[in-house]
Design a protein around this motif. Sequence first.
Motif, PDB file in Angstrom:
ATOM      1  N   PRO A   1       0.821  -1.228   0.000  1.00  0.00           N
ATOM      2  CA  PRO A   1       0.000   0.000   0.000  1.00  0.00           C
ATOM      3  C   PRO A   1       0.844   1.263   0.000  1.00  0.00           C
ATOM      4  CG  PRO A   1      -0.092  -1.082   2.144  1.00  0.00           C
ATOM      5  CD  PRO A   1       0.592  -2.032   1.214  1.00  0.00           C
ATOM      6  N   ARG A   2       1.986   1.236   0.721  1.00  0.00           N
ATOM      7  CA  ARG A   2       2.814   2.442   0.761  1.00  0.00           C
ATOM      8  C   ARG A   2       3.424   2.724  -0.605  1.00  0.00           C
ATOM      9  NH1 ARG A   2       7.891   4.277   1.300  1.00  0.00           N
ATOM     10  NH2 ARG A   2       8.226   6.137   2.599  1.00  0.00           N
ATOM     11  N   ASP A   3       3.898   1.667  -1.287  1.00  0.00           N
ATOM     12  CA  ASP A   3       4.493   1.855  -2.605  1.00  0.00           C
ATOM     13  C   ASP A   3       3.463   2.395  -3.601  1.00  0.00           C
ATOM     14  OD1 ASP A   3       6.833   0.887  -1.575  1.00  0.00           O
ATOM     15  OD2 ASP A   3       6.612  -1.129  -2.413  1.00  0.00           O
ATOM     16  N   ILE A   4       2.248   1.894  -3.503  1.00  0.00           N
ATOM     17  CA  ILE A   4       1.194   2.356  -4.409  1.00  0.00           C
ATOM     18  C   ILE A   4       0.857   3.815  -4.130  1.00  0.00           C
ATOM     19  CG2 ILE A   4      -1.220   2.035  -5.082  1.00  0.00           C
ATOM     20  CD1 ILE A   4      -0.821  -0.965  -4.473  1.00  0.00           C
ATOM     21  N   PHE A   5       0.770   4.156  -2.854  1.00  0.00           N
ATOM     22  CA  PHE A   5       0.490   5.540  -2.471  1.00  0.00           C
ATOM     23  C   PHE A   5       1.582   6.468  -3.006  1.00  0.00           C
ATOM     24  CE2 PHE A   5       0.392   8.888   0.980  1.00  0.00           C
ATOM     25  CZ  PHE A   5      -0.782   9.480   0.542  1.00  0.00           C
ATOM     26  N   MET A   6       2.832   6.053  -2.874  1.00  0.00           N
ATOM     27  CA  MET A   6       3.934   6.870  -3.372  1.00  0.00           C
ATOM     28  C   MET A   6       3.905   6.969  -4.897  1.00  0.00           C
ATOM     29  SD  MET A   6       5.441   8.086  -0.793  1.00  0.00           S
ATOM     30  CE  MET A   6       6.744   8.859  -1.743  1.00  0.00           C
ATOM     31  N   ARG A   7       3.483   5.901  -5.552  1.00  0.00           N
ATOM     32  CA  ARG A   7       3.373   5.956  -7.009  1.00  0.00           C
ATOM     33  C   ARG A   7       2.382   7.039  -7.417  1.00  0.00           C
ATOM     34  NH1 ARG A   7       1.314   0.731 -10.264  1.00  0.00           N
ATOM     35  NH2 ARG A   7       2.919  -0.195  -8.928  1.00  0.00           N
ATOM     36  N   TYR A   8       1.262   7.098  -6.735  1.00  0.00           N
ATOM     37  CA  TYR A   8       0.263   8.121  -7.060  1.00  0.00           C
ATOM     38  C   TYR A   8       0.788   9.522  -6.757  1.00  0.00           C
ATOM     39  CZ  TYR A   8      -3.690   5.325  -8.540  1.00  0.00           C
ATOM     40  OH  TYR A   8      -4.530   4.525  -9.272  1.00  0.00           O
ATOM     41  N   LEU A   9       1.553   9.654  -5.696  1.00  0.00           N
ATOM     42  CA  LEU A   9       2.110  10.964  -5.368  1.00  0.00           C
ATOM     43  C   LEU A   9       3.074  11.439  -6.453  1.00  0.00           C
ATOM     44  CD1 LEU A   9       2.760  10.666  -1.514  1.00  0.00           C
ATOM     45  CD2 LEU A   9       0.869  11.822  -2.667  1.00  0.00           C
ATOM     46  N   HIS A  10       3.965  10.552  -6.878  1.00  0.00           N
ATOM     47  CA  HIS A  10       4.938  10.916  -7.911  1.00  0.00           C
ATOM     48  C   HIS A  10       4.244  11.246  -9.237  1.00  0.00           C
ATOM     49  CE1 HIS A  10       8.784  10.301  -5.877  1.00  0.00           C
ATOM     50  NE2 HIS A  10       8.295   9.196  -5.320  1.00  0.00           N
ATOM     51  N   LEU A  11       3.256  10.423  -9.606  1.00  0.00           N
ATOM     52  CA  LEU A  11       2.536  10.685 -10.849  1.00  0.00           C
ATOM     53  C   LEU A  11       1.792  12.015 -10.780  1.00  0.00           C
ATOM     54  CD1 LEU A  11       1.067   7.125 -11.584  1.00  0.00           C
ATOM     55  CD2 LEU A  11       2.854   8.299 -12.882  1.00  0.00           C
ATOM     56  N   THR A  12       1.203  12.287  -9.630  1.00  0.00           N
ATOM     57  CA  THR A  12       0.472  13.542  -9.470  1.00  0.00           C
ATOM     58  C   THR A  12       1.411  14.735  -9.601  1.00  0.00           C
ATOM     59  OG1 THR A  12      -1.130  12.453  -8.021  1.00  0.00           O
ATOM     60  CG2 THR A  12      -1.039  14.857  -7.936  1.00  0.00           C
ATOM     61  N   ALA A  13       2.562  14.649  -8.960  1.00  0.00           N
ATOM     62  CA  ALA A  13       3.534  15.740  -9.040  1.00  0.00           C
ATOM     63  C   ALA A  13       3.964  15.981 -10.485  1.00  0.00           C
ATOM     64  CB  ALA A  13       4.742  15.431  -8.163  1.00  0.00           C
ATOM     65  N   ASP A  14       4.201  14.894 -11.226  1.00  0.00           N
ATOM     66  CA  ASP A  14       4.587  15.039 -12.630  1.00  0.00           C
ATOM     67  C   ASP A  14       3.460  15.669 -13.446  1.00  0.00           C
ATOM     68  OD1 ASP A  14       7.011  13.890 -12.063  1.00  0.00           O
ATOM     69  OD2 ASP A  14       6.452  11.878 -12.776  1.00  0.00           O
ATOM     70  N   GLY A  15       2.233  15.231 -13.173  1.00  0.00           N
ATOM     71  CA  GLY A  15       1.096  15.755 -13.914  1.00  0.00           C
ATOM     72  C   GLY A  15       0.851  17.231 -13.645  1.00  0.00           C
ATOM     73  N   ILE A  16       0.976  17.622 -12.394  1.00  0.00           N
ATOM     74  CA  ILE A  16       0.786  19.034 -12.045  1.00  0.00           C
ATOM     75  C   ILE A  16       1.859  19.890 -12.710  1.00  0.00           C
ATOM     76  CG2 ILE A  16       0.761  20.700 -10.160  1.00  0.00           C
ATOM     77  CD1 ILE A  16      -1.716  18.934 -10.299  1.00  0.00           C
TER      78      ILE A  16
ATOM     79  N   PRO B   1      -8.290   7.636  -9.486  1.00  0.00           N
ATOM     80  CA  PRO B   1      -9.398   6.730  -9.815  1.00  0.00           C
ATOM     81  C   PRO B   1     -10.186   6.254  -8.587  1.00  0.00           C
ATOM     82  CG  PRO B   1      -7.340   6.048 -10.848  1.00  0.00           C
ATOM     83  CD  PRO B   1      -6.993   7.087  -9.840  1.00  0.00           C
ATOM     84  N   GLU B   2     -11.226   5.520  -8.885  1.00  0.00           N
ATOM     85  CA  GLU B   2     -12.060   4.889  -7.858  1.00  0.00           C
ATOM     86  C   GLU B   2     -11.190   3.982  -6.974  1.00  0.00           C
ATOM     87  OE1 GLU B   2     -15.920   1.841  -7.898  1.00  0.00           O
ATOM     88  OE2 GLU B   2     -14.559   1.987  -9.603  1.00  0.00           O
ATOM     89  N   THR B   3     -11.431   4.048  -5.657  1.00  0.00           N
ATOM     90  CA  THR B   3     -10.668   3.259  -4.676  1.00  0.00           C
ATOM     91  C   THR B   3      -9.204   3.174  -5.083  1.00  0.00           C
ATOM     92  OG1 THR B   3     -11.299   1.190  -5.777  1.00  0.00           O
ATOM     93  CG2 THR B   3     -12.662   1.915  -3.939  1.00  0.00           C
ATOM     94  N   SER B   4      -8.552   4.317  -5.117  1.00  0.00           N
ATOM     95  CA  SER B   4      -7.246   4.455  -5.771  1.00  0.00           C
ATOM     96  C   SER B   4      -6.196   3.469  -5.282  1.00  0.00           C
ATOM     97  CB  SER B   4      -6.724   5.879  -5.561  1.00  0.00           C
ATOM     98  OG  SER B   4      -7.703   6.826  -5.877  1.00  0.00           O
ATOM     99  N   PHE B   5      -6.130   3.255  -3.982  1.00  0.00           N
ATOM    100  CA  PHE B   5      -5.041   2.437  -3.456  1.00  0.00           C
ATOM    101  C   PHE B   5      -5.519   1.702  -2.203  1.00  0.00           C
ATOM    102  CE2 PHE B   5      -4.850   6.686  -1.749  1.00  0.00           C
ATOM    103  CZ  PHE B   5      -4.707   6.497  -0.388  1.00  0.00           C
ATOM    104  N   PRO B   6      -4.872   0.598  -1.807  1.00  0.00           N
ATOM    105  CA  PRO B   6      -5.252  -0.111  -0.584  1.00  0.00           C
ATOM    106  C   PRO B   6      -5.172   0.813   0.618  1.00  0.00           C
ATOM    107  CG  PRO B   6      -3.688  -1.405  -1.875  1.00  0.00           C
ATOM    108  CD  PRO B   6      -3.739  -0.043  -2.495  1.00  0.00           C
ATOM    109  N   GLY B   7      -6.134   0.669   1.502  1.00  0.00           N
ATOM    110  CA  GLY B   7      -6.143   1.510   2.686  1.00  0.00           C
ATOM    111  C   GLY B   7      -6.581   2.932   2.390  1.00  0.00           C
ATOM    112  N   SER B   8      -7.394   3.111   1.325  1.00  0.00           N
ATOM    113  CA  SER B   8      -7.787   4.466   0.947  1.00  0.00           C
ATOM    114  C   SER B   8      -8.701   5.119   1.979  1.00  0.00           C
ATOM    115  CB  SER B   8      -8.482   4.448  -0.423  1.00  0.00           C
ATOM    116  OG  SER B   8      -9.593   3.565  -0.414  1.00  0.00           O
TER     117      SER B   8
END
Length: 518
Positions: A248-263, A288-295
């Motif tokens: 879950p932590r790796d997935i959360f970090m993936r979304y953070l990095h992608l978001t930063a790049d997108g912004i 997305p919907e239920t983006s990551f485990p432990g959302s």
Amino acid sequence: MLGMGVLSALALPPVHFLPILLITFPALGRVLNRAPSWKNAAWAGALFGFGFYAANLYWLVNAVMIRAEEFWWFVPFPSLGCALILAPMVAAPAALCRLAPAGPRRILAFAASWTLFDMGRVFLFSGFTWNPLGSSLAIPGVVGDVLIQPAAWIGVDGLTFFVVLGALFGGEALQDAFRARAGRPCQLFPRHADRIRVAASAALVISISVTASMVRLKTVHPAGEQGPIAVLVQGNVPETEKVGHLNPRDIFMRYLHLTADGILQARDQRPHPAFPDAINRPIVFLWPETSFPGSMLLQDSPRARQIIMEWAPGADAGLIGALRVDENGRYRNSVLALAPNGDIAAVYDKARLVPFGEYQPPFIPLQIVPQGGMAAGPGAQTWHLPGIPPVGPLVCYEVIFSGLTVDEHDRPRWLANVTNDGWFGDSAGPRQHLSSVRLRAVEEGLPIARAANTGISIAYDGFGHELGRLGWGKTGTLVVPLPAALPTPLFAQYGRSLPALLSLAVFLLAVVRPGRKR
């Protein structure tokens, strides 16, 4: 009839092989005309419907296979069970059309009643209006852009009526022409003049439809406030990882990095070549919907929300798909709107729950949905977030409900759809879902941004024209400046009453027998 129903599914996305309907629907029409009783007609319709829905919903089994070790016994049921439930929606019009005399009027009655019962699927359990035949016209590219424009006036259900009507009459007239040339007896149109009339009528309807569509595409223009710059984040997380709560932590970090790049990309696009005034537009990112485990962490941890917004400097809002627990302890599938400081600015709870996935009908004795399913939200809403054009949030398959996706008393300027089609694999399912997104854009005249976990993330304008996409199975971000909304289309003003009245009028015209002259 079972095989004819199976073949008819080829007309739907992503194949769009419309000519097959000129073979399959006339075959059903001939059976309905010859059936000795309404029961025989109903059985023929039921077999056709079972084959049609079993074939076009085959991909439902993929969702069960993700948890096959637990639900192995349920593998045969998703597509075949749904087909069994939906088959009466074809059997009923097959029986009902016998109120009309045999011949063209009976076929006309069947086309109208097919449409009415197809529309009635919105009342089945929590609603399951997946794959109306009108969606077969949503062909990717410019051709589809033209073919689906009438949805702005009559909705996808109106398109369904004309597709079924054209398949029945056009296919039978074409086949009778071949029979006449081969010296064989004709079925529905024995006279050459009748076949010419059918061909001329079909050509006239198609010409009017295409001309009206082209006029709309050329003369209708976006008006008012432009949409935001949408940053669609596609984490591409395998569903097995989410279900198993792996990394879950790796997935959360993936979304953070992608978001930063997108912004960063969004800020670099100010101004955008196609939108010179984009410098003044807000930036909104979508997970997305239920983006990551432990959302559900987003509901309980202000710090987690702050971290997300800290990784998105310059974003005016973040729309995050997440599970949450309400005050009664019931799970809800939701979208949280995060303000720049990490506060929850708004919450939207999914109103239309997936039957047997998120929602279990109370009469089912077996426990299929964990804990009896989720709680449903109140319905379509419009968010008025600071500095952002009014937006209508939609979760996953809520977007398939024609005429029910927008708060008619408080219309938004754009739609945000968060979804997760990862359950269904790289199959026809996500492409069929995508056609619904496109048709809702046309019906409502609103641009729509769609963030999907594994794809397909996409954005459409109010004409259903694709503005950009991130394909299936790709990890990344899609940055799209959304245009302004179009003037409110006719369908958005009157909704499903238009195709319903059209179909009902045609049905009555077919079954009411004129009085005989003395």
